[in-house]
Design an enzyme around this catalytic site. Structure first.
Site, PDB file in Angstrom:
ATOM      1  N   ASP A   1    -108.158 -21.245 -70.049  1.00 35.44           N
ATOM      2  CA  ASP A   1    -108.932 -21.982 -70.223  1.00 35.44           C
ATOM      3  C   ASP A   1    -110.328 -21.498 -70.316  1.00 35.44           C
ATOM      4  OD1 ASP A   1    -106.739 -23.249 -70.169  1.00 35.44           O
ATOM      5  OD2 ASP A   1    -107.315 -24.803 -68.899  1.00 35.44           O
TER       6      ASP A   1
ATOM      7  N   HIS B   1    -102.908 -15.446 -68.030  1.00 31.58           N
ATOM      8  CA  HIS B   1    -102.056 -15.044 -68.438  1.00 31.58           C
ATOM      9  C   HIS B   1    -101.313 -14.412 -69.473  1.00 31.58           C
ATOM     10  CE1 HIS B   1     -99.949 -19.028 -66.742  1.00 31.58           C
ATOM     11  NE2 HIS B   1    -101.532 -19.282 -66.813  1.00 31.58           N
TER      12      HIS B   1
ATOM     13  N   SER C   1    -114.822 -17.862 -63.546  1.00 30.82           N
ATOM     14  CA  SER C   1    -115.150 -16.856 -63.854  1.00 30.82           C
ATOM     15  C   SER C   1    -114.802 -15.925 -65.410  1.00 30.82           C
ATOM     16  CB  SER C   1    -114.594 -15.842 -63.029  1.00 30.82           C
ATOM     17  OG  SER C   1    -115.262 -14.246 -63.025  1.00 30.82           O
TER      18      SER C   1
END
Length: 294
Positions: free
Chosen positions: A91, A147, A248
């Site tokens: 995200d 991921h 980050s």
């Protein structure tokens, strides 16, 4: 205007203090499991951000750190099924996009940096000559796990120790080569069905700063010289690679021939599992997305 002011204050508060000391203190504090400390910490965090825990796997957390590194409930992020598409690994807000030209990419308009400096390896950087890149900025309230962008094999990981500058837009407009200064991890993968080389560069930032990988322990090498670790990890599209212990950035690098998905635009929020890039030499085929429970 309010957001701009918040970013300016954030920049002044986090970049005018001993950053490594702040990381250690906040790292320790965030892991306190005393209920009152936990509840007040998460409450303050909610007040100053758009924290949304409705898609979290669990609703009660042991500590603020447990909340930072939360997992998603099953089905919360549909994974694009089209095998010609590489998905967003996390995200994020799209912070920069473009083509690698003359060995350089941009952190923001007018602030280029050398890819060889980011990766710590000129030969590795040359792999992406004429390729494309996307910079994905995770805010503090976002889901912090990342991921696999496609079914892939992880061949090596390079850990580059560094600083812990804030990576918010204000800092990126003021500090040149910012990503090249911070601690970072370059994850080299080869796509399983095509062999294309792709690299994900996870960049740490102020406060907790830690980067963790599911298949490799990096905690023993956080200081000193860069170290490259040979790996032999196979992951499916959307399978968890690792997590940040605070918000980050991830820079995704792909070779020439890859192209950005039409939905990838500056300033737009993208979610893990949504289309990010189309593979070189592969045409898009409409597919029904499957649900992820990673």
């Amino acid at each position: 205007m309010k957001i701009v002011h918040q970013e300016e204050i954030n920049f002044l508060l986090t970049n005018r203090i001993p950053r490594r000391l702040a990381c250690r203190i906040i790292g320790w504090f965030s892991k306190i499991e005393q209920p009152l400390v936990r509840d007040i910490s998460i409450g303050v965090w909610r007040f100053f951000s758009d924290l949304d825990l409705s898609d979290a796997k669990k609703t009660r957390f042991r500590s603020m750190h447990d909340c930072f590194t939360r997992q998603l409930r099953p089905g919360a992020r549909p994974i694009e099924a089209d095998q010609s598409m590489m998905i967003s690994p996390c995200d994020a807000i799209v912070g920069a996009v473009g083509t690698v030209a003359d060995g350089e990419v941009f952190q923001v308009k007018g602030f280029p940096y050398a890819l060889a400096d980011l990766l710590g390896d000129a030969e590795h950087a040359e792999t992406f000559h004429g390729g494309c890149y996307v910079t994905l900025r995770l805010t503090s309230s976002m889901y912090h796990r990342f991921h696999a962008p496609h079914a892939c094999h992880v061949g090596s990981v390079t850990h580059i120790p560094g600083d812990a500058w804030n990576v918010n837009p204000t800092a990126l407009r003021r500090i040149e080569r910012l990503y090249c200064k911070n601690e970072r991890v370059a994850i080299r993968i080869a796509l399983s069905d095509t062999g294309h080389p792709v690299t994900l560069v996870a960049v740490a930032a102020i406060l907790v700063s830690g980067i963790r990988l599911r298949f490799l322990d990096l905690t023993s090498g956080r200081r000193g010289q860069p170290r490259t670790f040979a790996c032999n990890a196979f992951l499916q599209k959307g399978e968890e690679l690792g997590w940040f212990e605070h918000g980050s950035t991830i820079v995704v690098l792909a070779p020439a021939g890859f192209s950005l998905s039409g939905g990838v635009q500056l300033g737009r929020t993208i979610r893990m599992g949504q289309p990010l890039m189309q593979l070189a030499g592969r045409s898009s085929a409409h597919g029904v997305a499957r649900s992820a429970s990673h």
